[in-house]
Design an enzyme around this catalytic site. Structure first.
Site, PDB file in Angstrom:
ATOM      1  N   GLU A 142       7.878   3.510  14.224  1.00 52.92           N
ATOM      2  CA  GLU A 142       8.788   3.194  13.099  1.00 52.92           C
ATOM      3  C   GLU A 142       9.205   4.453  13.036  1.00 52.92           C
ATOM      4  O   GLU A 142       8.353   5.206  14.075  1.00 52.92           O
ATOM      5  CB  GLU A 142       7.991   2.988  12.085  1.00 52.92           C
ATOM      6  CG  GLU A 142       7.717   1.222  11.742  1.00 52.92           C
ATOM      7  CD  GLU A 142       7.649   0.950  10.563  1.00 52.92           C
ATOM      8  OE1 GLU A 142       8.847   0.122  10.001  1.00 52.92           O
ATOM      9  OE2 GLU A 142       6.820   0.689  10.501  1.00 52.92           O
TER      10      GLU A 142
ATOM     11  N   GLU B  57       3.953  -3.311  12.887  1.00 54.16           N
ATOM     12  CA  GLU B  57       3.173  -2.511  12.340  1.00 54.16           C
ATOM     13  C   GLU B  57       2.037  -3.655  11.765  1.00 54.16           C
ATOM     14  O   GLU B  57       2.234  -3.586  10.691  1.00 54.16           O
ATOM     15  CB  GLU B  57       4.030  -1.777  11.516  1.00 54.16           C
ATOM     16  CG  GLU B  57       5.259  -0.706  11.833  1.00 54.16           C
ATOM     17  CD  GLU B  57       3.867   0.377  13.367  1.00 54.16           C
ATOM     18  OE1 GLU B  57       3.282   0.385  13.084  1.00 54.16           O
ATOM     19  OE2 GLU B  57       5.265   0.454  13.761  1.00 54.16           O
TER      20      GLU B  57
ATOM     21  N   GLY C 276       1.317 -11.324  11.027  1.00 57.05           N
ATOM     22  CA  GLY C 276       2.463 -10.603  12.175  1.00 57.05           C
ATOM     23  C   GLY C 276       2.403 -11.350  13.760  1.00 57.05           C
ATOM     24  O   GLY C 276       3.054 -11.656  13.897  1.00 57.05           O
TER      25      GLY C 276
ATOM     26  N   GLY D 191       1.791  -5.293   7.555  1.00 59.14           N
ATOM     27  CA  GLY D 191       0.859  -6.622   7.542  1.00 59.14           C
ATOM     28  C   GLY D 191      -0.122  -6.462   8.154  1.00 59.14           C
ATOM     29  O   GLY D 191       0.026  -5.863   9.383  1.00 59.14           O
ATOM     30  N   SER D 192      -0.605  -7.844   8.173  1.00 58.42           N
ATOM     31  CA  SER D 192      -2.216  -7.973   8.820  1.00 58.42           C
ATOM     32  C   SER D 192      -1.762  -8.250   9.902  1.00 58.42           C
ATOM     33  O   SER D 192      -0.405  -8.923  10.058  1.00 58.42           O
ATOM     34  CB  SER D 192      -2.174  -9.212   8.209  1.00 58.42           C
ATOM     35  OG  SER D 192      -2.508 -10.244   8.470  1.00 58.42           O
TER      36      SER D 192
ATOM     37  N   THR E 191      -2.546 -10.823  11.774  1.00 58.19           N
ATOM     38  CA  THR E 191      -2.632 -12.538  11.694  1.00 58.19           C
ATOM     39  C   THR E 191      -1.060 -12.942  11.376  1.00 58.19           C
ATOM     40  O   THR E 191      -1.253 -13.538  11.612  1.00 58.19           O
ATOM     41  CB  THR E 191      -3.993 -13.779  10.416  1.00 58.19           C
ATOM     42  OG1 THR E 191      -4.940 -12.539  11.072  1.00 58.19           O
ATOM     43  CG2 THR E 191      -3.554 -14.626  10.603  1.00 58.19           C
TER      44      THR E 191
ATOM     45  N   ASN F 175       1.090  -1.705   0.212  1.00 53.58           N
ATOM     46  CA  ASN F 175      -0.100  -0.016  -0.175  1.00 53.58           C
ATOM     47  C   ASN F 175       1.052   1.265   0.350  1.00 53.58           C
ATOM     48  O   ASN F 175       0.380   2.567  -0.731  1.00 53.58           O
ATOM     49  CB  ASN F 175      -1.060   0.267   1.210  1.00 53.58           C
ATOM     50  CG  ASN F 175      -0.389  -0.091   2.819  1.00 53.58           C
ATOM     51  OD1 ASN F 175       0.773  -0.357   2.494  1.00 53.58           O
ATOM     52  ND2 ASN F 175      -1.091   0.230   3.532  1.00 53.58           N
TER      53      ASN F 175
ATOM     54  N   CYS G  38      -3.491   1.764   6.343  1.00 54.77           N
ATOM     55  CA  CYS G  38      -3.147   0.643   8.208  1.00 54.77           C
ATOM     56  C   CYS G  38      -4.333   1.368   9.414  1.00 54.77           C
ATOM     57  O   CYS G  38      -5.405   1.391  10.271  1.00 54.77           O
ATOM     58  CB  CYS G  38      -2.712   0.477   8.773  1.00 54.77           C
ATOM     59  SG  CYS G  38      -0.868   0.993   8.804  1.00 54.77           S
TER      60      CYS G  38
HETATM   61  C1  UN1 Z   1       0.269   2.125   6.518  1.00 54.08           C
HETATM   62  O1  UN1 Z   1      -0.989   2.886   5.890  1.00 54.08           O
HETATM   63  O2  UN1 Z   1       1.339   0.764   6.575  1.00 54.08           O
HETATM   64  O3  UN1 Z   1      -0.827   7.634   7.958  1.00 54.08           O
HETATM   65  C2  UN1 Z   1       0.649   4.033   6.277  1.00 54.08           C
HETATM   66  C3  UN1 Z   1      -0.134   7.392   7.004  1.00 54.08           C
HETATM   67  C4  UN1 Z   1       0.616   7.435   5.771  1.00 54.08           C
HETATM   68  C5  UN1 Z   1       1.627   6.456   6.394  1.00 54.08           C
HETATM   69  C6  UN1 Z   1       0.563   4.827   6.267  1.00 54.08           C
HETATM   70  N1  UN1 Z   1       1.641   8.255   6.556  1.00 54.08           N
HETATM   71  O4  UN1 Z   1      -1.548   7.325   6.171  1.00 54.08           O
END
Ligand code: UN1
Length: 496
Positions: free
Chosen positions: A465, A251, A234, A229-230, A232, A153, A285
């Site tokens: 991170e 993450e 992770g 990633g997901s 699960t 993504n 995410c």
């Molecule tokens: C992600 O979706 O894994 O804060 C990272 C944000 C972006 C990074 C997203 N700078 O939406």
């Protein structure tokens, strides 16, 4: 739009390696277009990359950090030079609109310039010893070889978040990118090469997580695994790294909520909700997947939300007019379809969207209509599980306390947002929301690279991170005592 597919190769020990078996990366807006071919790597490829990274580590760790960071700075310059090319490739490869793809590359640039400066800091501490003629300090030392397993993504930004601090800190790396964005990872690796990073310091191994990823987790010569990633996957990665004694930075998922209180600037909250929910087609995410609306403004707000949502232009990412792109692949499309089934069976009401987009121009792509679900209750699966698509669930709230309790009633804890004009509530929200990131009067997406990024609960495993927090991921602390007394001094004994 159909240009010749890019032939991606693994990059090991400074060489681009031809592969015997190839897989394809296709345009999610038109799957007839092959964007790239890439190696279906095996365990042997991983072993070669790990051996190269291990050899390179011996000398790379001794290169002064300010010199290492000059190369990271160069990465930033080259990313800027190739921004338009990379953004176009990204939009074709994973589908997001060009403006967002440019933003993704820019996040990599910002990250490079930030960590380039870090090479001249990497601060440790000095502190008094309890003994006379004795000196005490801490220094940061690298870990060794880092495996970086990255999602599709943010195909440039997320590899940069991981690779650039890892390199400045003196580690060598093996990048295992998502198969959906092999081409972006290849160009990024070309940039690492052109920035002058020595052979073996950066290695790229394409292929399946079940083969390449798994081997990296098991390999005794890998010291750290950083994964986005997901939840699960992770959890499995965390368990394996526990068994194989690796540091692991995770993450993972999110089920982020935006609260809109009755005193909010509704226009602002509306813009925030649209961007948070449908930016990157909801495939962040940090995406807003729950909208918690105060009952006094819910009807008015929902009407405006539907009106604005119906105006958003769905289309191919590479098309300038597009505001929301397709989902990344057929599996994601199936997943979103499945969640709509679940939503209906749970009794949620589909206010808009809810189906695969079937217009002629979407025929060869993975397009799903922008979807808003009403009458969602906090116990429904669609209010609890990460969907990763353009689906927004509306939940009515009665009070501020109710809103915070519902926002926190989730297994995840990445991003969060509240729109209110009440400064007291804003501060209470900052204190009481259980999440790694809280926005006041801003959407749940849009984290900046110089601040820590990550979440609580099942979103992560305690690491962050970005910002200076990433240095804690990619270094060990070494504690050093220098005794210049010329005699044996016994701590805890000779100073009493
Ligand atoms: C992600 O979706 O894994 O804060 C990272 C944000 C972006 C990074 C997203 N700078 O939406």
């Amino acid at each position: 739009m159909n240009s010749t597919p890019l032939t991606c190769r693994n990059y090991i020990d400074g060489n681009w390696i031809d592969a015997p078996t190839l897989k394809e990366s296709r345009n999610p807006a038109d799957w007839r277009e092959v964007v790239a071919t890439f190696p279906n790597s095996d365990v042997e490829d991983v072993n070669k990359a790990v051996a190269a990274a291990r050899r390179a580590y011996k000398t790379w760790r001794l290169v002064p950090a300010p010199v290492r960071s000059e190369m990271v700075h160069r990465v930033g310059e080259l990313l800027l030079e190739r921004k338009e090319e990379l953004a176009n490739l990204m939009s074709r490869e994973m589908g997001k609109p060009l403006t967002e793809s440019r933003g993704d590359v820019q996040e990599g640039v910002d990250c490079a310039f930030y960590y380039a400066g870090e090479g001249r800091r990497l601060f440790g501490q000095t502190t008094p010893s309890e003994l006379n003629n004795k000196f005490a300090m801490t220094v940061r030392v690298p870990l060794g070889v880092c495996a970086l397993i990255t999602p599709w993504n943010f195909p440039v930004a997320i590899p940069c978040w991981k690779a650039l601090p890892a390199l400045v800190c003196g580690n060598t790396i093996i990048l295992k990118p998502a198969q959906d964005t092999s081409a972006c990872a290849t160009i990024l690796t070309e940039i690492f090469h052109d920035a002058g990073l020595p052979p073996g310091v950066v290695n790229l191994v394409h292929g399946a997580g079940q083969v390449v990823g798994r081997e990296l987790l098991e390999h005794p010569d890998i010291d750290l695994v950083s994964f986005t990633g997901s939840s699960t996957t992770g959890a499995e990665i965390g368990a394996t790294c526990g068994r194989t004694h690796k540091r692991v930075c995770l993450e993972l998922g999110g089920k982020n909520a935006q609260i809109v209180m009755e005193d909010a600037d509704l226009e602002l909250a509306l813009e925030g909700a649209l961007w948070g929910a449908f930016g990157t087609t909801g495939q962040r995410c940090t995406a807003t997947s729950r909208l918690l609306l105060h009952r006094d403004i819910k009807a008015e707000f929902t009407a405006k939300l539907l009106e604005q949502t119906s105006k958003l232009r769905l289309g191919a990412g590479a098309d300038d007019q597009t505001q929301v792109g397709p989902l990344v692949n057929s599996a994601q499309l199936e997943r979103v379809k499945d969640y709509l089934e679940i939503a209906r069976s749970e009794g949620a009401k589909v206010l808009i969207g809810g189906e695969v987009a079937t217009e002629e121009k979407f025929k060869y792509g993975y397009f799903f209509q922008l979807t808003i679900l009403d009458e969602v209750t906090p116990t429904m699966r669609i209010a609890r599980e990460e969907i990763f698509g353009p689906v927004l669930a509306l939940i009515e709230i009665d009070s501020f306390e109710d809103a915070i309790a519902i926002l926190n009633d989730t297994a995840y804890g990445l991003s969060s947002s509240i729109y209110t004009r009440d400064v007291n509530r804003a501060f209470q929200a900052m204190r009481d929301i259980e999440a790694g990131i809280t926005y006041i009067n801003g959407p749940t997406i849009g984290a900046e690279v110089h601040l820590p990024f990550g979440g609580v609960k099942q979103t992560g495993n305690g690491h962050r991170e970005a910002g200076s927090a990433a240095l804690d991921v990619f270094t060990e602390w070494k504690t050093i005592y220098v005794d210049f007394s010329g005699r044996l001094q016994r701590a805890q004994i000779d100073n009493r």
